[in-house]
Design a protein around this motif. Structure first.
Motif, PDB file in Angstrom:
ATOM      1  N   VAL A 170       0.836  -1.206   0.000  1.00 25.76           N
ATOM      2  CA  VAL A 170       0.000   0.000   0.000  1.00 25.76           C
ATOM      3  C   VAL A 170       0.871   1.257   0.000  1.00 25.76           C
ATOM      4  CG1 VAL A 170      -1.684   1.329   1.335  1.00 25.76           C
ATOM      5  CG2 VAL A 170      -1.925  -1.146   1.145  1.00 25.76           C
ATOM      6  N   GLY A 171       2.032   1.209   0.670  1.00 22.90           N
ATOM      7  CA  GLY A 171       2.891   2.376   0.752  1.00 22.90           C
ATOM      8  C   GLY A 171       3.475   2.808  -0.574  1.00 22.90           C
ATOM      9  N   THR A 172       3.428   1.923  -1.574  1.00 19.33           N
ATOM     10  CA  THR A 172       3.978   2.272  -2.885  1.00 19.33           C
ATOM     11  C   THR A 172       2.918   2.844  -3.828  1.00 19.33           C
ATOM     12  OG1 THR A 172       3.577   0.083  -3.850  1.00 19.33           O
ATOM     13  CG2 THR A 172       5.638   0.394  -2.624  1.00 19.33           C
ATOM     14  N   TRP A 173       1.685   2.854  -3.395  1.00 15.70           N
ATOM     15  CA  TRP A 173       0.603   3.324  -4.252  1.00 15.70           C
ATOM     16  C   TRP A 173       0.360   4.821  -4.066  1.00 15.70           C
ATOM     17  CZ3 TRP A 173      -2.962  -1.254  -2.512  1.00 15.70           C
ATOM     18  CH2 TRP A 173      -2.491  -2.437  -3.101  1.00 15.70           C
ATOM     19  N   PRO A 174      -0.285   5.480  -5.008  1.00 13.91           N
ATOM     20  CA  PRO A 174      -0.520   6.924  -4.887  1.00 13.91           C
ATOM     21  C   PRO A 174      -1.291   7.274  -3.620  1.00 13.91           C
ATOM     22  CG  PRO A 174      -1.031   6.156  -7.106  1.00 13.91           C
ATOM     23  CD  PRO A 174      -0.814   4.935  -6.275  1.00 13.91           C
ATOM     24  N   GLU A 175      -0.986   8.444  -3.081  1.00 13.43           N
ATOM     25  CA  GLU A 175      -1.710   8.905  -1.901  1.00 13.43           C
ATOM     26  C   GLU A 175      -3.173   9.155  -2.226  1.00 13.43           C
ATOM     27  OE1 GLU A 175       0.073  12.281  -0.147  1.00 13.43           O
ATOM     28  OE2 GLU A 175       2.002  11.307   0.261  1.00 13.43           O
ATOM     29  N   GLY A 176      -3.985   9.071  -1.187  1.00 21.08           N
ATOM     30  CA  GLY A 176      -5.400   9.317  -1.359  1.00 21.08           C
ATOM     31  C   GLY A 176      -5.679  10.733  -1.817  1.00 21.08           C
ATOM     32  N   PHE A 189      -6.909   3.194  -4.220  1.00 22.02           N
ATOM     33  CA  PHE A 189      -7.173   2.407  -3.023  1.00 22.02           C
ATOM     34  C   PHE A 189      -7.055   3.264  -1.771  1.00 22.02           C
ATOM     35  CE2 PHE A 189      -5.982  -0.269   0.531  1.00 22.02           C
ATOM     36  CZ  PHE A 189      -6.871  -1.329   0.438  1.00 22.02           C
ATOM     37  N   THR A 190      -6.095   4.165  -1.747  1.00 24.13           N
ATOM     38  CA  THR A 190      -5.842   4.963  -0.542  1.00 24.13           C
ATOM     39  C   THR A 190      -6.813   6.130  -0.395  1.00 24.13           C
ATOM     40  OG1 THR A 190      -4.157   6.124  -1.832  1.00 24.13           O
ATOM     41  CG2 THR A 190      -3.406   4.354  -0.385  1.00 24.13           C
ATOM     42  N   GLU A 197      -1.589   1.742 -10.138  1.00 17.99           N
ATOM     43  CA  GLU A 197      -1.414   0.510  -9.385  1.00 17.99           C
ATOM     44  C   GLU A 197      -2.478   0.376  -8.307  1.00 17.99           C
ATOM     45  OE1 GLU A 197       3.132  -0.754  -9.225  1.00 17.99           O
ATOM     46  OE2 GLU A 197       2.786   1.220  -8.284  1.00 17.99           O
ATOM     47  N   GLY A 198      -2.757  -0.882  -7.973  1.00 17.34           N
ATOM     48  CA  GLY A 198      -3.714  -1.198  -6.935  1.00 17.34           C
ATOM     49  C   GLY A 198      -3.931  -2.692  -6.894  1.00 17.34           C
TER      50      GLY A 198
END
Length: 595
Positions: free
Chosen positions: A413-419, A530-531, A580-581
């Protein structure tokens, strides 16, 4: 399971118009009708008990004019030739479920003075009212010959006798080019008598090249029964009337999934699994939420998963109500019974009345057990409440439910774009170019599959049309919808709503239109990430990629007929590049049997 919906039999006007139209081109579902609507007079029928309760099917008796005046020359032969060709086309286009009968007058006895008494009784049943027998009707129509008198009053009585008194709606359609030549009885008085004999009988009339005296008589017949009169004097008037050839009944919302029942007590509640379910519920009408009884089910959430329970209550359609019917309040509560410190969750929504906005799903989300958590994810009790909030009568409704278990990802999750905070700028309209015809589905489960592109469809008031389109991580779905002028010649409103994969509402807009077309654009307030669920409360609605749903509905306001298809066009575009997700999508198949 289909939800029965009461509909006015406005498609009967199609039958009337068809009897006087043969050589003009058909109007397809994407051809927006133009022209002056001043050639018709409509008296709004009183709602019948059958309409309110969704009782037996509607029935129609068609009266064909084969009097001697139909021998006058017309396009391609005589007036009767025109009517016969059009009537045959009508029969070919009737749905197999139509309950239609036909009779004709003036076919056997000439209009010689010495034949007056016999000619005024010259009324012949071509086919009884019932499941349409197309072969029989074609043969009877082809064999018609025009000879005699015009016994309109007697024909109205004969047509009424063909209709079942138990039908939800009983309609007679009449085409005539002249006044009754057999009165008494005066046909307007006969029409009034028929209207007084029972609720739900309407006579719809077209005056084919009718003069002033004929029009007055025919308008009186329609008005006495709450029917519709249309004057057809020339090609322009007939062209304007062709819109009614597309009239039809509502395509009902069809619930899908494994059948189940909510329990009356927590102790009796069954477990449901992942997938789709359907049931019926009894609503109540209470202003105090605490007085609304709870119904129960249980959910065992797998470890490391998040559960979504989406309940869609399908309102009954009432086309006599400008709101389309009563709305429904749905409230869901989840309780983890394994430990007193476990978090409870609550979700609620208001389902709008039928024919207004598409029914909104109440989506309840709750997390299962995680490592070190004292809350056992297999011990969730879900309580549901269904209420009209004191605004409508208690009634039994169809309900569709989606249960989904979303696996929670790990450190990736830490590698995915911020919410995203949800402050994306307004989306630019999507260009609608060379739209391709598509037939929308009648529910979430039956939604038509589409991709990015332009499409055309048509809808009748009180109906819902569903489409599903894939949305990747990082993309923002945008839809632009365009209507033509109101085919009903009435101020109308259409809605477009987008829903995420677990039926969260993502975006919605409406547009009002009348003499001119109108356009709307709806888009989510941020790309799908996701975030997003961690950014703010609204982010949870735009936090799952996969199939999204577009639902379109049309209101039932205005005085126009409700069975007329309104064409519309729309286009879908995805803004943003795929990102990504997690690779997970909901299960849209029937769920396992409750246990």
């Amino acid at each position: 399971m289909r939800v029965r919906r009461s509909v006015k039999v406005w498609w009967v006007i199609a039958a009337v118009i068809a009897l006087v139209v043969a050589v003009l081109p058909q109007v397809g579902p994407t051809a927006w009708a133009q022209g002056d609507a001043g050639g018709s007079t409509t008296t709004t029928p009183s709602p019948s008990a059958g309409q309110a309760a969704g009782a037996a099917d509607a029935e129609l008796a068609i009266i064909m004019d084969a009097s001697s005046s139909m021998l006058q020359p017309d396009e391609g032969g005589t007036r009767l030739d025109v009517a016969k060709r059009a009537a045959t086309d009508l029969v070919d286009s009737l749905p197999d479920t139509a309950n239609v009968g036909m009779l004709a007058y003036g076919t056997q006895v000439t209009d010689a003075p010495e034949n007056h008494e016999r000619g005024c009784a010259d009324i012949r049943e071509l086919a009884p009212v019932g499941a349409v027998d197309k072969d029989r009707l074609r043969g009877e129509i082809d064999g018609l010959e025009a000879r005699g008198y015009t016994p309109i009053g007697n024909s109205l009585r004969a047509a009424a006798d063909m209709l079942s008194p138990d039908a939800a709606e009983r309609s007679i359609v009449l085409v005539s080019d002249g006044i009754d030549t057999c009165a008494p009885p005066p046909p307007c008085e006969v029409a009034a008598e028929l209207a007084d004999e029972g609720v739900g009988l309407a006579v719809h009339v077209v005056g084919f090249r009718a003069d002033e005296a004929t029009r007055a008589e025919l308008e009186c017949i329609a008005g006495a029964t709450g029917g519709t009169y249309r004057q057809a004097d020339d090609a322009a008037a007939l062209s304007e009337s062709l819109q009614f050839l597309a009239q039809r009944a509502i395509v009902e919302y069809e619930t899908a999934g494994t059948e189940f029942q909510f329990a009356d007590t927590a102790d009796e509640a069954f477990y449901v699994g992942q997938g789709l379910y359907r049931t019926t519920v009894q609503t109540v009408s209470e202003l105090n939420t605490a007085a609304v009884p709870e119904k129960f089910l249980r959910v065992a959430v797998p470890e490391g998963h998040r559960a979504y329970v989406a309940v869609t209550a399908v309102p009954r359609i009432d086309l006599t109500d400008t709101g389309g019917g009563e709305g429904i309040n749905v409230r869901l509560t989840s309780t983890n019974e394994s430990h007193h410190t476990c978090t409870n969750n609550v979700a609620s929504s208001q389902t709008s009345g039928g024919g207004w906005e598409p029914p909104e799903s109440t989506v309840l989300a709750f997390a299962g057990q995680e490592p070190g958590d004292e809350c056992d994810g297999t011990q969730f009790l879900v309580a549901a409440q269904f209420n009209t909030a004191g605004l409508g009568d208690a009634e039994e409704l169809e309900v569709e439910m989606s249960v989904q278990f979303e696996p929670m990802p790990g450190n990736e999750v830490g590698t995915w774009p911020e919410g995203h905070p949800g402050s994306a700028p307004d989306a630019a309209p999507v260009e609608i170019s060379s739209p391709q015809p598509v037939a929308g589905g009648n529910s979430f489960a039956n939604a038509a599959e589409i991709t990015e592109g332009s499409f055309s469809d048509a809808i009748v008031p009180g109906e819902f049309r569903y489409y599903r389109v894939p949305v990747e991580w990082g993309q923002r779905p945008v839809v632009t919808m365009r209507t033509g002028p109101s085919v009903r010649d009435s101020p109308d409103t259409m809605y477009a709503a987008m829903y995420g994969p677990v039926r969260h509402g993502v975006a919605s807009e409406y547009v009002s239109f009348y003499e001119d077309g109108a356009e709307l654009t709806a888009a989510s307030d941020r790309p799908v990430n996701f975030t997003n669920r961690d950014a703010n409360v609204g982010g949870a609605r735009v936090a799952i990629a996969g199939e999204h749903y577009l639902a379109v509905s049309m209101n039932v306001q205005g005085s126009g007929p409700n069975g007329v298809e309104q064409p519309f066009e729309f286009a879908i575009r995805m803004d943003g590049e795929p990102g990504e997700g997690p690779d997970w999508e909901p299960v849209n198949e029937p769920g396992p049997t409750p246990s």
